[in-house]
Design a protein around this motif. Structure first.
Motif, PDB file in Angstrom:
ATOM      1  N   ASP A  35       0.816  -1.221   0.000  1.00 43.70           N
ATOM      2  CA  ASP A  35       0.000   0.000   0.000  1.00 43.70           C
ATOM      3  C   ASP A  35       0.850   1.271   0.000  1.00 43.70           C
ATOM      4  OD1 ASP A  35       0.914  -0.479   2.588  1.00 43.70           O
ATOM      5  OD2 ASP A  35      -0.752   0.620   3.490  1.00 43.70           O
ATOM      6  N   GLN A  36       2.152   1.151   0.320  1.00 43.03           N
ATOM      7  CA  GLN A  36       3.046   2.316   0.296  1.00 43.03           C
ATOM      8  C   GLN A  36       4.426   1.916  -0.191  1.00 43.03           C
ATOM      9  OE1 GLN A  36       3.122   4.663   3.973  1.00 43.03           O
ATOM     10  NE2 GLN A  36       1.206   3.683   4.599  1.00 43.03           N
ATOM     11  N   MET A  37       5.015   2.757  -1.049  1.00 43.87           N
ATOM     12  CA  MET A  37       6.403   2.577  -1.470  1.00 43.87           C
ATOM     13  C   MET A  37       7.086   3.929  -1.361  1.00 43.87           C
ATOM     14  SD  MET A  37       6.223  -0.194  -4.567  1.00 43.87           S
ATOM     15  CE  MET A  37       7.871  -0.754  -4.181  1.00 43.87           C
ATOM     16  N   HIS A  38       8.220   3.970  -0.671  1.00 40.39           N
ATOM     17  CA  HIS A  38       8.855   5.236  -0.334  1.00 40.39           C
ATOM     18  C   HIS A  38      10.101   5.548  -1.152  1.00 40.39           C
ATOM     19  CE1 HIS A  38       6.188   5.660   3.138  1.00 40.39           C
ATOM     20  NE2 HIS A  38       6.450   4.392   3.426  1.00 40.39           N
ATOM     21  N   VAL A  39      10.676   4.570  -1.838  1.00 35.16           N
ATOM     22  CA  VAL A  39      11.877   4.817  -2.644  1.00 35.16           C
ATOM     23  C   VAL A  39      11.717   4.169  -4.010  1.00 35.16           C
ATOM     24  CG1 VAL A  39      13.375   4.985  -0.619  1.00 35.16           C
ATOM     25  CG2 VAL A  39      13.078   2.778  -1.768  1.00 35.16           C
ATOM     26  N   ALA A  40      12.517   4.655  -4.950  1.00 34.01           N
ATOM     27  CA  ALA A  40      12.482   4.128  -6.319  1.00 34.01           C
ATOM     28  C   ALA A  40      13.909   3.902  -6.800  1.00 34.01           C
ATOM     29  CB  ALA A  40      11.746   5.094  -7.236  1.00 34.01           C
ATOM     30  N   ALA A  41      14.042   3.262  -7.953  1.00 36.85           N
ATOM     31  CA  ALA A  41      15.354   2.976  -8.525  1.00 36.85           C
ATOM     32  C   ALA A  41      16.136   4.272  -8.720  1.00 36.85           C
ATOM     33  CB  ALA A  41      15.189   2.241  -9.853  1.00 36.85           C
ATOM     34  N   GLY A  42      17.415   4.226  -8.376  1.00 43.04           N
ATOM     35  CA  GLY A  42      18.277   5.388  -8.523  1.00 43.04           C
ATOM     36  C   GLY A  42      18.499   6.156  -7.250  1.00 43.04           C
ATOM     37  N   GLN A  43      17.637   5.932  -6.250  1.00 38.62           N
ATOM     38  CA  GLN A  43      17.782   6.667  -4.988  1.00 38.62           C
ATOM     39  C   GLN A  43      18.825   6.000  -4.093  1.00 38.62           C
ATOM     40  OE1 GLN A  43      13.078   7.447  -4.549  1.00 38.62           O
ATOM     41  NE2 GLN A  43      14.289   8.230  -2.857  1.00 38.62           N
ATOM     42  N   THR A  44      19.471   6.815  -3.294  1.00 38.07           N
ATOM     43  CA  THR A  44      20.434   6.327  -2.308  1.00 38.07           C
ATOM     44  C   THR A  44      19.723   6.176  -0.971  1.00 38.07           C
ATOM     45  OG1 THR A  44      22.274   7.418  -3.436  1.00 38.07           O
ATOM     46  CG2 THR A  44      22.605   6.806  -1.131  1.00 38.07           C
ATOM     47  N   LYS A  46      19.882   4.651   3.279  1.00 35.78           N
ATOM     48  CA  LYS A  46      20.704   4.303   4.429  1.00 35.78           C
ATOM     49  C   LYS A  46      20.180   3.020   5.057  1.00 35.78           C
ATOM     50  CE  LYS A  46      23.324   8.054   4.496  1.00 35.78           C
ATOM     51  NZ  LYS A  46      24.797   7.979   4.286  1.00 35.78           N
ATOM     52  N   LYS A  47      21.051   2.287   5.700  1.00 39.43           N
ATOM     53  CA  LYS A  47      20.633   1.075   6.385  1.00 39.43           C
ATOM     54  C   LYS A  47      19.571   1.417   7.424  1.00 39.43           C
ATOM     55  CE  LYS A  47      22.373  -2.870   9.026  1.00 39.43           C
ATOM     56  NZ  LYS A  47      23.566  -3.528   9.606  1.00 39.43           N
ATOM     57  N   GLY A  48      18.450   0.660   7.391  1.00 38.11           N
ATOM     58  CA  GLY A  48      17.366   0.904   8.329  1.00 38.11           C
ATOM     59  C   GLY A  48      16.307   1.857   7.811  1.00 38.11           C
ATOM     60  N   GLN A  49      16.551   2.480   6.645  1.00 39.91           N
ATOM     61  CA  GLN A  49      15.566   3.412   6.081  1.00 39.91           C
ATOM     62  C   GLN A  49      14.328   2.663   5.600  1.00 39.91           C
ATOM     63  OE1 GLN A  49      17.258   6.172   3.269  1.00 39.91           O
ATOM     64  NE2 GLN A  49      15.311   6.537   2.244  1.00 39.91           N
ATOM     65  N   VAL A  50      13.153   3.263   5.784  1.00 36.05           N
ATOM     66  CA  VAL A  50      11.896   2.635   5.373  1.00 36.05           C
ATOM     67  C   VAL A  50      11.800   2.628   3.852  1.00 36.05           C
ATOM     68  CG1 VAL A  50       9.384   2.790   5.440  1.00 36.05           C
ATOM     69  CG2 VAL A  50      10.713   3.275   7.498  1.00 36.05           C
ATOM     70  N   LEU A  51      11.528   1.455   3.280  1.00 33.97           N
ATOM     71  CA  LEU A  51      11.408   1.295   1.838  1.00 33.97           C
ATOM     72  C   LEU A  51       9.954   1.217   1.384  1.00 33.97           C
ATOM     73  CD1 LEU A  51      14.156  -1.430   1.246  1.00 33.97           C
ATOM     74  CD2 LEU A  51      14.421   1.050   1.101  1.00 33.97           C
ATOM     75  N   ALA A  52       9.147   0.439   2.122  1.00 34.90           N
ATOM     76  CA  ALA A  52       7.765   0.208   1.700  1.00 34.90           C
ATOM     77  C   ALA A  52       6.963  -0.309   2.887  1.00 34.90           C
ATOM     78  CB  ALA A  52       7.718  -0.789   0.540  1.00 34.90           C
ATOM     79  N   HIS A  53       5.641  -0.388   2.680  1.00 34.46           N
ATOM     80  CA  HIS A  53       4.744  -0.917   3.716  1.00 34.46           C
ATOM     81  C   HIS A  53       3.832  -1.952   3.077  1.00 34.46           C
ATOM     82  CE1 HIS A  53       1.317  -0.986   6.581  1.00 34.46           C
ATOM     83  NE2 HIS A  53       2.292  -0.837   7.477  1.00 34.46           N
ATOM     84  N   LEU A  54       3.706  -3.087   3.755  1.00 32.82           N
ATOM     85  CA  LEU A  54       2.945  -4.217   3.225  1.00 32.82           C
ATOM     86  C   LEU A  54       1.806  -4.568   4.176  1.00 32.82           C
ATOM     87  CD1 LEU A  54       2.823  -6.644   1.135  1.00 32.82           C
ATOM     88  CD2 LEU A  54       4.261  -7.887   2.763  1.00 32.82           C
TER      89      LEU A  54
END
Length: 323
Positions: A35-44, A46-54
């Motif tokens: 239901d949520q995606m926070h990053v896309a290809a090409g982005q940098t 950090k470890k632990g950063q939120v990528l998506a929500h399932l």
């Protein structure tokens, strides 16, 4: 005569690849809906950063099982504490205490198993610690970056239903990078780990970290691997480049025409021109490639050697008894 150019002055095809251990695939820990995606290809990231929500109905079942195991563990702990005091006072038998202790151990193991199931499903320790029967359960899982790096690929989109273990993102650390080089098989005697490697057109450099003794059957090339530590930001995985290998300054390898060699027993020599004629120089043959021979010799690199009439020069030299 000149320095051996088999490796040092030729450029070889090479491919940029990501080193083993610097790449991660983020997959869906459970089936559900993104239901949520926070990053896309090409982005940098950090470890632990939120990528998506399932959102996953399956996670509710896992939480329910965990909360049941948590309740059973608390009851077993109370029973064990009670029977410990009763045993001290001599009110209950040892056997009853041991049964209570066994039930407590079983409840503890069951709770640990349910907790591990939640962690494997992508639920973090902080979220698990907050779970209790009064606060209720959550149907969502937050996916985080396992390493710092660049998102190379996004395999799904918002609103998509995914199955367990389905890949969602590919993330990689892009420094340093590996350079997979294909060099002529004849270069094997000259290369060794630690030699400097350049990608001249992109001003990147590094050093050899592996000489893989597996020959490509199609073109009889040698597989070399270099680690690019300078200028890696100018390179991209999958990119094809031209690489140069610098032979160590201690290696005195030179290419001479095969016709310049003269034999004396088990030794090989060449005749170097001097102001008064020719003098012999002993050489060690490294490899022979067609009409060229690579030798190890104490040359300065500016000498002129005889390439024709060598037999006559050798005869005259032997007749004079020169050394």
């Amino acid at each position: 005569m000149g320095k051996n150019t088999l490796l040092s002055s030729r450029r070889f095809p090479a491919e940029i690849v990501i080193p083993v251990g610097q790449e991660r695939i983020v997959s869906a820990p459970q089936s559900g809906l993104l239901d949520q995606m926070h990053v896309a290809a090409g982005q940098t990231v950090k470890k632990g950063q939120v990528l998506a929500h399932l959102i996953s109905p399956d996670i509710l079942n896992l939480q329910r099982d965990y909360l049941q195991a948590l309740t059973q563990k608390k009851l077993a702990a109370k029973a064990l504490a009670r029977d410990t005091e009763l045993l001290k006072d001599g009110i209950i038998a040892q056997r009853r205490y041991l049964e209570t202790e066994s039930a407590h151990d079983e409840a503890s193991a069951n709770l640990a198993q349910r907790k591990q199931a939640l962690k494997l499903a992508g639920v973090g320790d902080t979220t698990i610690a907050k779970l209790n029967p009064s606060t209720g359960m959550t149907s969502g899982i937050t996916l985080i970056a396992p390493i710092s790096g660049q998102v190379l690929e996004q395999m799904v989109t918002t609103g998509q239903r995914v199955d367990m273990a389905m890949p969602l993102y590919r993330i990689a650390k892009l420094s340093p990078l590996w350079l997979e080089i294909h060099a002529p098989l004849e270069g094997l005697p000259f290369v060794k780990e630690g030699m400097q490697v350049q990608v001249p057109k992109l001003n990147a450099s590094g050093h050899l970290i592996a000489v893989i003794r597996s020959v490509n059957k199609a073109d009889q090339t040698l597989h070399l691997r270099a680690e690019i530590t300078k200028g890696a930001e100018k390179l991209s995985p999958g990119q094809f480049v031209e690489a140069e290998i610098n032979l160590s300054d201690q290696l005195k390898y030179y290419s001479v025409p095969k016709s310049a060699l003269a034999r004396q027993g088990s030794k090989a020599l060449v005749f170097v021109q001097t102001s008064t004629g020719f003098k012999p120089i002993n050489v060690t043959i490294i490899s022979e490639q067609g009409d060229e021979t690579v030798v190890d010799a104490a040359f300065s690199g500016t000498e002129k050697i005889a390439v024709s009439g060598v037999a006559a020069i050798k005869g005259a030299w032997l007749g004079l008894g020169g050394e």
